[in-house]
Write an enzyme that holds these catalytic residues in place. Structure first.
Site, PDB file in Angstrom:
ATOM      1  N   LYS A   1      29.207  55.400  10.595  1.00 25.44           N
ATOM      2  CA  LYS A   1      28.881  54.155  11.306  1.00 25.44           C
ATOM      3  C   LYS A   1      27.387  53.870  11.156  1.00 25.44           C
ATOM      4  O   LYS A   1      26.561  54.783  11.303  1.00 25.44           O
ATOM      5  CB  LYS A   1      29.262  54.299  12.786  1.00 25.44           C
ATOM      6  CG  LYS A   1      29.055  53.018  13.611  1.00 25.44           C
ATOM      7  CD  LYS A   1      29.569  53.178  15.051  1.00 25.44           C
ATOM      8  CE  LYS A   1      29.383  51.894  15.872  1.00 25.44           C
ATOM      9  NZ  LYS A   1      29.858  52.036  17.250  1.00 25.44           N
TER      10      LYS A   1
ATOM     11  N   SER B   1      33.164  48.641  19.088  1.00 22.17           N
ATOM     12  CA  SER B   1      32.199  48.265  18.071  1.00 22.17           C
ATOM     13  C   SER B   1      32.350  49.033  16.753  1.00 22.17           C
ATOM     14  O   SER B   1      31.853  48.585  15.734  1.00 22.17           O
ATOM     15  CB  SER B   1      30.779  48.484  18.593  1.00 22.17           C
ATOM     16  OG  SER B   1      30.541  49.865  18.838  1.00 22.17           O
TER      17      SER B   1
ATOM     18  N   SER C   1      34.274  52.037  22.322  1.00 18.20           N
ATOM     19  CA  SER C   1      33.990  51.617  20.945  1.00 18.20           C
ATOM     20  C   SER C   1      34.547  52.523  19.849  1.00 18.20           C
ATOM     21  O   SER C   1      34.525  52.153  18.678  1.00 18.20           O
ATOM     22  CB  SER C   1      32.483  51.461  20.741  1.00 18.20           C
ATOM     23  OG  SER C   1      32.049  50.236  21.270  1.00 18.20           O
TER      24      SER C   1
END
Lengths: 477, 487
Positions: free
Chosen positions: B79, B154, B178
């Protein structure tokens, strides 16, 4: 109308840790800009603070020395504001739960003692520096200082004159240096002070509106800044004006304070506990382990010097004021406790003069404490006259040799042999009949001349007291 | 090498160990898939082909020298919130479009030390603020199961990449769901560990007291393997927890019989989609059949989780994002007139709308005069919630419920109404507020879209929870299904 001055001080003492309060970068002063700022100090994305245990220990040390309450769980909080030399956009400080609370310290003003209460002392990080010169219309930022540990010491508004404020600042300065937690260097900004000053009619309970004078970095400036500010406020009020709450700056060149920003410009700092740091838990054992390492504090040492060595208050204050001087003194008399008074005199006289002349700290003195002790011993035991001792001192200073060495090698021993001096006296009196007559006629001044002649004849080694005595005896016959 | 690789990391590792393929070949396989398929998904912000192949070659060399660990040579997607030395870390923001960190996040360091190969940096909501991956400066990410739908957020890029077979593993971060919510929307598994398990050093902060990094993959077993590499005490993170390292795979085969499952009645309310309810109830029945006991429990303060979360998270973010001021790194506006102009335009132009919205909310909540009413109150709620869970864990071992109230929605569905989107976090934020480990695994489909089942356990009880999830996955095949367009 009679006015009363009310002063509270916030002192920032830079803690003498080797690395910063939340990072491993060095705190050494004077490096090239931005060479002592690591990713944490720069506030780069993702980095996290880790508290320096030394800073905690030093704060606790201070707290114990002012008889304060050590908060068992103190909390670091964020003070949010934007400024170019504040890399994270917030300063990590302590707000609701400072590590040190409710302490006190005694100060001396005009021979009287007064206790000033200390509201709190909390840990925080320093910001960097904005540099506005040499950048041709732009500003430079040096983040070397960012993250340097500070202890902010906040007093109650209990001082009533500029002199008290200065005395308080000196007392705290002496204490932090004694504790070894701050080098006290004011030129480098290691010890600085903000003063909250207000006035009120004498007898009134409520405080007047205060002005905060920022960044006072000398004992002289704090006194002058407050004196100016008090006069300014009183004149303002007496002329029908009102003091506004504001931050002011002292200009030492013009000897005046000037407004910096008003309360309306004050930030809302949006304090909240820093979620990157856990509360600092300080156990009773930890506190006791630090208490065990506390040195004798200045006031206790001063009292002991007076009682144990029968020094005057003045001498004792001079010696106890600075820990290194006090240590030097105690080492010098360690095996010669009987000569404390004379040693104190030599220390504050000859030694201080020589240190000042050569711009040396006492720790760097070429004459070591035990060497000074030996020199004084030779005066006390009559080996050296004061004059000879000064000569020996000078040689010690330049060579680092012991007094006994120099006395032996250069034959500087004072002559106290009555017979030898009597011979010299007889010769001198015989050579100066005119002066002898004058002396007999009561012209005492001539005695000094005759003593001088005898001293000269003996190469300065005769015991002057004995010479005096023998001349008088010879004339009496 | 074959086009159809096994999905599970354990099987891939076995293939590497047997020499069926090298790490370089495996890495090239995923890089090829990214090149061919990610145009439709936009799940990567940066692909590090060259660096990945070099890391793979190093992994092969280590294996040849007899130094291979369980994950040596396995590729993963990272990420874009974890700082990577020398590779841009954007946090999906214009603000950091030019930011290259001079350090690796601890998590990245640990994955590298375990021999994993980083394929690239995945797309996400800007600064991890969002539940749909629509707030990214680099554009939205598509859900591999239906390209018109969001992948969740997210960690939407990581979830989509794993679901589409562009990477077998990925990192995520979870502040209010997330990791778990995108895992649910994309039909994969994702774990938010206990707060403090995985170091936050080098993981760009959104809300420090809630942020926690964790693994995303196909199965609970893969999560356990990756967590073994990710977890561990870190001196550089004061909130990291000092505990002996443990093997999170050790309870994978522990019996289900005797485990006590709690179903909070607050999770099965009328806001829950009926299809999702049916999936989760069926999954619970499967576990019951294996000998788990099931009881209803109550978390009385559940309804306060979302309001508390949307005070605390914005408050912390408003302060955490203050460092992006245009002065030292990141985006700086052109020709600032003065300092205020530099701040206002750098931040105004560098941050997107959702980030600005949260900074404003947080600034307000911390303001003098509002602090007690909002921030302090929210922290009190947080304590109550935690107490609710502690009480529940006296009676049960694992709490089960749906991960999300709905399946993946259409891109743009909530763009005018952020509050509706915030309510999508209704089941996930509580675990963050209480610091508890919580995971999501696939538990069925509604209208062809994946459904996630959420498990939450007591602090540090990941291994037991992963065991329960693994046992469920032995009796189900939801996690083995792949979206048709990406098989």
């Amino acid at each position: 109308m009679q006015w009363e001055t009310v002063i509270g001080l916030e002192i920032h003492a830079q803690l003498a840790t080797r690395s910063k309060i939340f990072s491993g970068a060095s705190t050494a002063y004077g490096a090239e800009p931005n060479t002592q700022a690591c990713a944490v100090d720069l506030g780069l994305p993702g980095v996290l603070p880790v508290v320096n245990e030394q800073a905690i220990a030093m704060a606790v040390r201070f707290g114990l020395a002012i008889d304060a309450r050590i908060t068992p769980r103190s909390v670091f909080a964020r003070k949010n504001y934007f400024y170019p030399d504040l890399p994270k956009g917030y300063q990590i400080s302590q707000y609701e739960a400072p590590i040190v609370a409710q302490g006190r310290i005694t100060i001396d003003v005009d021979g009287a003692q007064k206790t000033i209460n200390i509201t709190r002392a909390h840990l925080e990080e320093d910001a960097g520096k904005s540099l506005h010169e040499d950048f041709h219309g732009a500003s430079g930022i040096d983040l070397n200082r960012a993250g340097t540990p500070l202890l902010e010491i906040v007093s109650e508004p209990e001082m009533r004159s500029a002199a008290e404020a200065a005395a308080y600042m000196r007392e705290i300065h002496r204490l932090v240096r004694y504790l070894g937690i701050c080098d006290g260097n004011m030129q480098e900004g290691s010890f600085r002070c903000d003063a909250n000053v207000s006035v009120r009619p004498l007898g009134q309970q409520a405080f007047g509106t205060r002005a905060e004078i920022k960044n006072l970095n000398s004992f002289r400036f704090i006194e002058r800044a407050i004196e100016f500010e008090v006069v300014r406020q009183i004149e303002l009020i007496e002329n029908g004006g009102k003091v506004v709450q504001e931050t002011r700056l002292y200009d030492p060149d013009k000897d005046e304070t000037r407004p910096l920003r008003s309360k309306e410009d004050a930030h809302d700092y949006r304090y909240f506990p820093d979620p990157d740091l856990l509360p600092v838990a300080v156990s009773a054992d930890y506190i006791e382990s630090i208490r065990a390492t506390l040195p004798e504090l200045p006031r206790a040492k001063l009292t002991r010097f007076v009682n144990e060595f029968e020094l005057s208050q003045e001498d004792a204050t001079l010696l106890a004021n600075d820990l290194e001087t006090a240590n030097y003194f105690e080492q010098a008399i360690a095996s010669r406790p009987g000569q404390a008074k004379q040693t104190a005199n030599w220390l504050s006289g000859e030694l201080f003069a020589a240190l000042n002349r050569d711009n040396l700290a006492i720790a760097a003195s070429p004459i070591k404490p035990t060497q000074l002790g030996q020199l004084v011993e030779r005066i006390v035991d009559g080996t050296l006259s004061g004059k000879l001792a000064k000569q020996v001192f000078a040689t010690m200073w330049s060579s680092g040799r012991d007094a006994d060495d120099i006395i032996a090698a250069e034959g500087l021993r004072q002559v106290s042999d009555t017979h030898l001096i009597e011979v010299a006296v007889r010769d001198i009196l015989a050579q100066n009949p005119e002066q002898v007559e004058q002396l007999r006629a009561g012209k005492d001044k001539v005695l000094g001349f005759l003593v001088g002649q005898v001293m000269k004849k003996t190469g300065g080694k005769a015991n002057p007291a004995l010479v005096n005595q023998l001349i008088k005896a010879a004339l009496a016959n | 090498m074959s086009d159809t690789l096994p999905r599970s990391v354990a099987s891939l590792a076995a293939g590497l160990a047997r020499g069926e393929y090298s790490s370089v070949e495996l890495t090239r396989h995923y890089l090829d898939r990214i090149a061919a398929l990610d145009g439709a998904l936009n799940s990567f912000i940066t692909v590090c082909a060259e660096q990945a192949l070099a890391e793979a070659a190093a992994a092969d060399a280590a294996r040849a020298a007899g130094h291979a660990g369980p994950l040596t040579g396995i590729p993963y997607a990272n990420k874009d919130i974890f700082c990577t030395r020398g590779v841009r870390t954007s946090c999906a923001s214009r603000m950091l479009d030019n930011f290259i960190a001079p350090y690796d996040a601890t998590a990245v360091e640990k994955l590298r030390a375990a021999g994993l190969v980083m394929l690239g940096k995945t797309n996400m909501d800007e600064f991890a603020m969002g539940s749909s991956n629509e707030s990214s400066y680099y554009g939205p990410v598509a859900n591999p199961w239906d390209l018109a739908r969001v992948p969740g957020g997210s960690s939407g890029g990581s979830a989509a990449a794993v679901a589409a077979g562009l990477a077998p593993l990925a990192t995520g971060t979870d502040t209010g769901g997330s990791i778990r919510q995108p895992a649910a929307f994309c039909g994969i598994s994702g774990l938010k560990p206990t707060y403090g398990r995985v170091s936050r050093y080098g993981m760009i902060a959104f809300a420090s007291s809630l942020d926690q990094g964790g693994p995303m993959g196909y199965s609970a077993e893969d999560l356990a393997l990756m967590l073994n590499a990710l977890a561990g005490f870190d001196l550089r993170d004061s909130t990291s927890i000092e505990r002996a390292d443990e093997d999170f795979t050790r309870l994978l085969d522990a019996p289900v019989a005797g485990l006590r499952i709690g179903l909070p009645r607050e999770y099965f309310d009328d806001q829950l989609d009926a299809g999702i309810r049916a999936c989760v109830e069926a999954a619970v029945k499967t576990l019951q059949a294996r000998g788990a006991t099931v009881q209803e429990i109550s978390l009385p303060h559940m309804s306060l989780a979302i309001p508390a979360y949307y005070v605390i998270a914005p408050a912390e973010c408003s302060s955490n994002l203050s460092r992006y001021d245009g002065a030292r790194f990141g985006y700086r506006c052109a020709d600032p007139k003065d300092l205020t102009d530099l701040y206002c335009r750098s931040r105004g132009e560098g941050f997107g709308a959702e980030v600005k919205r949260r900074i404003l909310i947080g600034t307000y909540a911390l303001s003098s005069g509002y602090y007690d009413a909002y921030y302090r109150k929210a922290q009190q709620v947080r304590r109550l919630l935690r107490d609710d869970f502690m009480q529940a864990f006296d009676e049960v071992d694992v709490i089960i419920g749906p991960t999300t109230p709905t399946v993946a929605y259409q891109t743009g569905a909530h763009s005018k109404d952020p509050v509706t989107m915030y309510l999508g976090d209704i089941y996930t934020t509580a675990a963050n507020l209480a610091g508890l480990p919580s995971l999501s695994i696939p538990a069925g489909f509604v209208d062809g879209l994946p459904v996630g089942m959420q498990m939450t356990a007591a602090h540090f009880d990941e291994a037991r929870m992963l065991g329960l999830a693994h046992q469920y996955q032995r009796d189900s095949d939801w996690h083995l299904r792949a979206p048709a367009a990406f098989t």
